[in-house]
Design a protein around this motif. Structure first.
Motif, short mmCIF file in Angstrom:
data_model
loop_
_atom_site.label_atom_id
_atom_site.label_comp_id
_atom_site.label_asym_id
_atom_site.label_seq_id
_atom_site.Cartn_x
_atom_site.Cartn_y
_atom_site.Cartn_z
N GLU A 3 43.81 20.46 0.87
CA GLU A 3 44.59 20.15 1.80
C GLU A 3 44.65 21.30 3.05
N ASN A 4 45.02 22.48 2.31
CA ASN A 4 45.05 23.68 3.08
C ASN A 4 43.90 23.89 4.09
N LEU A 5 42.65 23.80 3.63
CA LEU A 5 41.59 24.20 4.61
C LEU A 5 41.59 23.07 5.37
N LEU A 70 36.00 30.09 6.84
CA LEU A 70 37.36 29.83 6.06
C LEU A 70 37.13 30.12 4.65
N ARG A 71 38.16 30.58 4.00
CA ARG A 71 38.09 31.09 2.51
C ARG A 71 39.39 30.76 1.94
N GLU A 72 39.53 30.18 1.16
CA GLU A 72 40.99 29.83 0.32
C GLU A 72 40.92 31.12 -0.61
N ARG A 77 47.29 30.56 0.70
CA ARG A 77 46.54 31.24 1.81
C ARG A 77 45.16 31.13 1.89
N VAL A 78 44.86 30.93 3.24
CA VAL A 78 43.55 30.66 4.00
C VAL A 78 43.19 31.83 4.65
N LEU A 79 42.15 32.29 4.56
CA LEU A 79 41.75 33.61 5.32
C LEU A 79 40.53 32.86 6.23
N VAL A 80 40.44 33.18 7.56
CA VAL A 80 39.55 32.74 8.64
C VAL A 80 39.07 33.95 9.23
N GLY A 99 37.57 39.44 13.89
CA GLY A 99 38.74 39.51 13.43
C GLY A 99 39.05 38.62 12.27
N ALA A 100 40.27 38.32 11.79
CA ALA A 100 40.63 37.38 10.91
C ALA A 100 41.81 36.96 10.96
N ASN A 101 42.18 35.89 10.60
CA ASN A 101 43.28 35.21 10.49
C ASN A 101 43.99 34.74 9.16
N VAL A 102 45.10 34.85 8.72
CA VAL A 102 45.75 34.76 7.55
C VAL A 102 46.58 33.67 7.75
#
Length: 130
Positions: A3-5, A70-72, A77-80, A99-102
């Motif tokens: 669900e987070n992804l 995207l990586r859970e 936490r999800v790293l994009v 870049g990256a977003n968390v």
């Protein structure tokens, strides 16, 4: 699929079209951080997040973001990985960043969002390698 992804994918569906108007995904007390780049800062709550993001976007023309993966990281936490392109309004300088977003997610809402223009810094902060 988690669900987070799904939540984070739905946010990027808008952002990749340049639509940053929705905030129904954000916890009312969200912590919003721009960790680096030209407009670093920290804001709390949806209203302050919108203000901080608006100030960030006002420094640029043609701001675009594309999610490259995207990586859970764990259950919250999800790293994009993102590619960001923009042009400085004052300088006219083109800026391109990997870049990256968390996203920190709890109970279906984003409770903390950290924006990084520098992906290496994001990975270092998370204790991860490329």
């Amino acid at each position: 699929m988690s669900e987070n992804l799904d939540l984070v994918r739905s946010i990027y569906a808008d952002w990749e079209r340049g639509d940053f108007s929705r905030a129904d995904w954000a916890d009312p007390d969200i912590e919003f951080v721009i960790a680096d780049g030209l407009t670093p800062g920290e804001w709390r709550g949806v209203v302050e997040m919108a203000q901080g993001w608006r100030e960030h976007l006002e420094a640029f023309e043609g701001h675009s973001v594309h999610a490259n993966g995207l990586r859970e990281l764990d259950s919250e936490r999800v790293l994009v990985r993102v590619t960001v392109s923009a042009r400085g309004k004052r300088s006219g300088t083109e800026a391109h960043a990997s870049g990256a977003n968390v996203f920190h997610v709890s109970a279906g809402k984003v409770t903390r969002l950290v924006i990084y223009w520098d992906r290496d810094r994001a990975l270092a902060d998370l204790g991860l390698e490329e």
